[in-house]
Scaffold this active site. Structure first.
Site, short mmCIF file in Angstrom:
data_model
loop_
_atom_site.label_atom_id
_atom_site.label_comp_id
_atom_site.label_asym_id
_atom_site.label_seq_id
_atom_site.Cartn_x
_atom_site.Cartn_y
_atom_site.Cartn_z
N PHE A 233 -19.89 -24.81 -35.29
CA PHE A 233 -20.48 -23.66 -34.60
C PHE A 233 -22.00 -23.64 -34.67
O PHE A 233 -22.65 -23.00 -33.85
CB PHE A 233 -19.93 -22.33 -35.19
CG PHE A 233 -20.61 -21.90 -36.47
CD1 PHE A 233 -21.81 -21.19 -36.43
CD2 PHE A 233 -20.09 -22.22 -37.72
CE1 PHE A 233 -22.46 -20.81 -37.60
CE2 PHE A 233 -20.73 -21.83 -38.89
CZ PHE A 233 -21.92 -21.14 -38.83
N LYS B 161 -14.38 -31.19 -28.19
CA LYS B 161 -13.63 -30.02 -28.70
C LYS B 161 -14.65 -29.22 -29.50
O LYS B 161 -14.90 -29.49 -30.66
CB LYS B 161 -12.48 -30.50 -29.59
CG LYS B 161 -11.31 -29.53 -29.71
CD LYS B 161 -11.66 -28.13 -30.21
CE LYS B 161 -11.90 -28.07 -31.68
NZ LYS B 161 -12.40 -26.72 -32.11
N GLU C 82 -14.61 -23.05 -31.78
CA GLU C 82 -13.99 -21.94 -31.05
C GLU C 82 -14.85 -20.68 -31.14
O GLU C 82 -14.62 -19.73 -30.39
CB GLU C 82 -12.58 -21.67 -31.60
CG GLU C 82 -12.49 -21.19 -33.05
CD GLU C 82 -12.68 -22.29 -34.11
OE1 GLU C 82 -13.15 -23.40 -33.76
OE2 GLU C 82 -12.39 -22.02 -35.28
N CYS D 66 -26.99 -27.42 -41.71
CA CYS D 66 -26.55 -28.41 -42.71
C CYS D 66 -27.76 -29.05 -43.38
O CYS D 66 -27.62 -29.73 -44.38
CB CYS D 66 -25.68 -29.47 -42.07
SG CYS D 66 -26.61 -30.51 -40.97
N GLU E 180 -21.37 -25.43 -51.16
CA GLU E 180 -22.27 -25.07 -50.06
C GLU E 180 -22.05 -23.59 -49.76
O GLU E 180 -20.91 -23.15 -49.60
CB GLU E 180 -21.92 -25.92 -48.84
CG GLU E 180 -22.74 -25.56 -47.61
CD GLU E 180 -22.29 -26.34 -46.37
OE1 GLU E 180 -21.10 -26.29 -46.01
OE2 GLU E 180 -23.15 -26.99 -45.75
P1 NAD Z 1 -15.62 -26.21 -39.57
O1 NAD Z 1 -15.26 -27.39 -40.40
O2 NAD Z 1 -14.96 -24.92 -39.84
O3 NAD Z 1 -15.33 -26.53 -38.02
C1 NAD Z 1 -15.76 -27.73 -37.42
C2 NAD Z 1 -14.77 -28.12 -36.32
O4 NAD Z 1 -13.49 -28.36 -36.92
C3 NAD Z 1 -14.58 -27.02 -35.28
O5 NAD Z 1 -14.49 -27.60 -34.00
C4 NAD Z 1 -13.27 -26.37 -35.70
O6 NAD Z 1 -12.55 -25.81 -34.63
C5 NAD Z 1 -12.49 -27.52 -36.32
N1 NAD Z 1 -11.56 -27.08 -37.37
C6 NAD Z 1 -11.67 -25.98 -38.16
N2 NAD Z 1 -10.62 -25.90 -39.00
C7 NAD Z 1 -9.84 -26.97 -38.75
C8 NAD Z 1 -8.60 -27.45 -39.30
N3 NAD Z 1 -7.98 -26.81 -40.28
N4 NAD Z 1 -8.08 -28.59 -38.81
C9 NAD Z 1 -8.71 -29.25 -37.81
N5 NAD Z 1 -9.87 -28.85 -37.25
C10 NAD Z 1 -10.44 -27.72 -37.71
O7 NAD Z 1 -17.22 -26.09 -39.63
P2 NAD Z 1 -18.11 -24.91 -39.05
O8 NAD Z 1 -17.95 -23.70 -39.88
O9 NAD Z 1 -17.95 -24.81 -37.58
O10 NAD Z 1 -19.57 -25.54 -39.30
C11 NAD Z 1 -20.28 -25.41 -40.49
C12 NAD Z 1 -20.11 -26.62 -41.37
O11 NAD Z 1 -20.54 -27.79 -40.68
C13 NAD Z 1 -20.97 -26.56 -42.63
O12 NAD Z 1 -20.22 -27.07 -43.71
C14 NAD Z 1 -22.13 -27.47 -42.31
O13 NAD Z 1 -22.78 -28.05 -43.43
C15 NAD Z 1 -21.45 -28.52 -41.50
N6 NAD Z 1 -22.39 -29.24 -40.68
C16 NAD Z 1 -22.67 -30.52 -41.03
C17 NAD Z 1 -23.59 -31.24 -40.30
C18 NAD Z 1 -23.89 -32.66 -40.66
O14 NAD Z 1 -24.36 -33.37 -39.80
N7 NAD Z 1 -23.64 -33.09 -41.87
C19 NAD Z 1 -24.22 -30.65 -39.19
C20 NAD Z 1 -23.90 -29.33 -38.86
C21 NAD Z 1 -22.98 -28.63 -39.61
#
Ligand code: NAD
Length: 500
Positions: free
Chosen positions: A150, A174, A177, A282, A384
């Site tokens: 997100f 994808k 959401e 991140c 985190e």
């Molecule tokens: P998230 O892991 O909740 O979601 C990421 C994606 O995974 C979304 O598209 C989501 O729909 C999907 N997803 C969520 N739960 C799932 C499940 N149980 N099974 C399969 N898919 C699932 O992450 P977020 O809250 O959207 O984003 C924040 C996180 O992303 C933080 O931990 C941040 O550090 C990390 N991030 C990392 C980087 C990097 O490059 N290292 C960059 C940006 C964000």
């Protein structure tokens, strides 16, 4: 009436059929403003088929013509940047200038991808043997997918599809959401830029859609960015299904502050990098490590008033330092970490938990929070937090400070502030972290370099964008060619060919 989003498959908006939805909030007011359909496995499959149908046409287009579509797309995104930034802020909550930056950083990868004719060039050796030439070429993989978080709904999709599509692949995105409008709009603009329908598809969804992507036999590679637990799941499941996977995860980014650093600049940098975008980055600095107690005392003295006076306001307020968090659930999670920090015995210098914004009482706002005397054995240090919370973990000397980020489970970004070139050089060489800043608080590499963390911040060996991105989204083929001179035959050989 709450607006209902669609999927974007084969160049058309397609209504979701699952009957399952996720709420999209306006984080400033706390109201539900739209709902995202969660795709079924069959809907994901129809996107794969649309992408597969157009792959032969797109991949056989010469790279310069694919680059022209990227140039057109870049111009269209620039033309629509205000609309995109407003759309982004309205769902994410980050301030408008920061949303523009989100789009701009993605565009920089598109600019890089415009150079694809050069980036795809292979190697050539003339006369590797008598009459034998050897050459290699990079070819696209086929249908590939990106699953995005997100917090950068413009930049991260463009990191992935920019390079993948320019290289000749067709793509399924994808998005999160929580804020899918910008990726959807980017897909519309891509079509307008001249890409054939089906080259870029957007399928909205949750775990079901992700699992469908990870298991679909016709998706050749998956790029993921999100939290570590899901990144690890995506990596293990995707690779078990024979896919190439890169999966970037969470972070805990330290800033080491040496006694000789320019402290005024350090305080500015910590405030911007710790609290910008409400800490939902991140690469946000989440732990400041002053070297010596004396410097720790001085740092806290200077930071306290700056954190207390942060302007937390709606994303459209031009003076806002940061806006609301993305959802109420996420704000409650961050608040629970602040409660835990107090329980664990860290010193709460500024407490943002009771922050209220008049007129926006239901918005997901949280005041800036500052902790001092945070220790490595605390859970709030190990995890985190992903909110407007900066932790200070004091170190007695350079060695102790430098060891903290190296020992931490995450290894995304790190910064050192110093005037001592020797200390900076030693630190950059020694630290077990993927991206290092020297007097630079958020060292996000530029598009033509590559982005990626170490340890539990990334699974898989290949980074995002830059040459690594091109390698991730292509496979190499090496051709050994012999054109014998007329009439010369060498007869059968029963030994492995060697170059004599
Ligand atoms: P998230 O892991 O909740 O979601 C990421 C994606 O995974 C979304 O598209 C989501 O729909 C999907 N997803 C969520 N739960 C799932 C499940 N149980 N099974 C399969 N898919 C699932 O992450 P977020 O809250 O959207 O984003 C924040 C996180 O992303 C933080 O931990 C941040 O550090 C990390 N991030 C990392 C980087 C990097 O490059 N290292 C960059 C940006 C964000």
């Amino acid at each position: 009436m709450v607006r209902e989003f669609t999927h974007f498959i084969g160049g058309k908006h397609v209504k979701g059929t699952s009957g399952r939805f996720g709420d999209v909030y306006n984080p400033t007011t706390g109201e539900v403003q739209a709902r995202t359909p969660f795709a079924t496995t069959a809907e994901v499959r129809s996107a794969v088929e649309a992408a597969q149908r157009v792959f032969p046409e797109w991949s056989s287009l010469n790279p310069q013509r694919r680059a022209r579509v990227m140039f057109n797309f870049k111009a269209l995104v620039e033309k629509n940047i205000d609309e995109l930034a407003h759309m982004l802020s309205a769902e994410h909550g980050k301030v408008l200038a920061d949303s523009r930056g989100d789009v701009q950083r993605g565009l920089e990868v598109i600019e890089f991808a415009c150079g694809i004719p050069h980036l795809m060039k292979g190697e050539y050796t003339e006369s590797a043997g008598t009459g034998i030439d050897v050459y290699s070429m990079r070819q696209p993989l086929g249908v590939v997918a990106g699953i995005t978080p997100f917090n950068f709904p413009a930049m991260i999709p463009m990191w992935m599809f920019g390079v993948a599509i320019a290289a000749g692949n067709t793509f399924i995105c994808k998005p999160s959401e929580k804020d899918p409008s910008v990726p959807m709009r980017l897909a519309e603009l891509f079509l307008e830029a001249g890409a054939p329908a089906g080259v870029l598809n957007v399928v909205n969804g949750d775990k079901e859609a992700v699992d469908a992507i990870l298991k679909d036999p016709d998706i050749k590679a998956v790029s993921f960015v999100g939290s570590t637990a899901i990144a690890e799941y995506v990596f293990t499941t995707g690779t078990a299904h024979g896919k190439r996977v890169q999966a970037m995860g969470g972070a805990k980014n330290h800033a080491i502050i040496m006694p000789d650093a320019d402290l005024d600049q350090v305080v500015d940098d910590l405030i911007g990098a710790g609290y910008g975008s409400a800490g939902e980055r991140c690469m946000a600095i989440s732990v400041a490590v002053p070297v010596t107690d004396k410097l720790g005392d001085e740092l806290v003295r200077r930071l306290r008033p700056r954190v207390e006076s942060l302007k937390v306001a709606p994303s459209t307020d031009p003076d806002a330092n940061y806006g609301p968090l993305v959802t109420k659930e996420h704000r409650e999670k961050v608040k629970a970490y602040i409660d835990l920090g107090v329980k664990e015995g860290a010193e709460l210098v500024v407490d943002g938990r009771d922050f209220r914004l008049q007129g926006y009482e239901n918005g997901f706002f949280l005041g800036g929070t500052l902790f001092d005397k945070v220790k490595p054995n605390m859970k709030t240090y190990q995890d985190e937090i992903f909110g407007p919370v900066l932790q200070i973990a004091r170190a007695k000397d350079f060695d102790e400070a430098a060891s903290l980020p190296s020992k931490h489970q995450y290894g995304n970004g790190v910064a050192i502030f110093t005037r001592d070139g020797d200390a900076a050089r030693e630190f950059a060489s020694r630290v077990q972290v993927g991206m290092v800043g020297i007097n630079v608080p958020i060292p996000v590499p530029l598009a033509y370099h590559t982005f990626g963390g170490w340890k539990r911040s990334a699974f898989g060996d290949v980074n995002q964008h830059g040459l690594e991105g091109v390698r991730f989204f292509t496979k190499i083929k090496t051709v050994t060619a012999r054109w014998p001179k007329g009439g010369v035959r060498e007869g059968a050989s029963f030994v492995i060919p060697t170059m004599r």
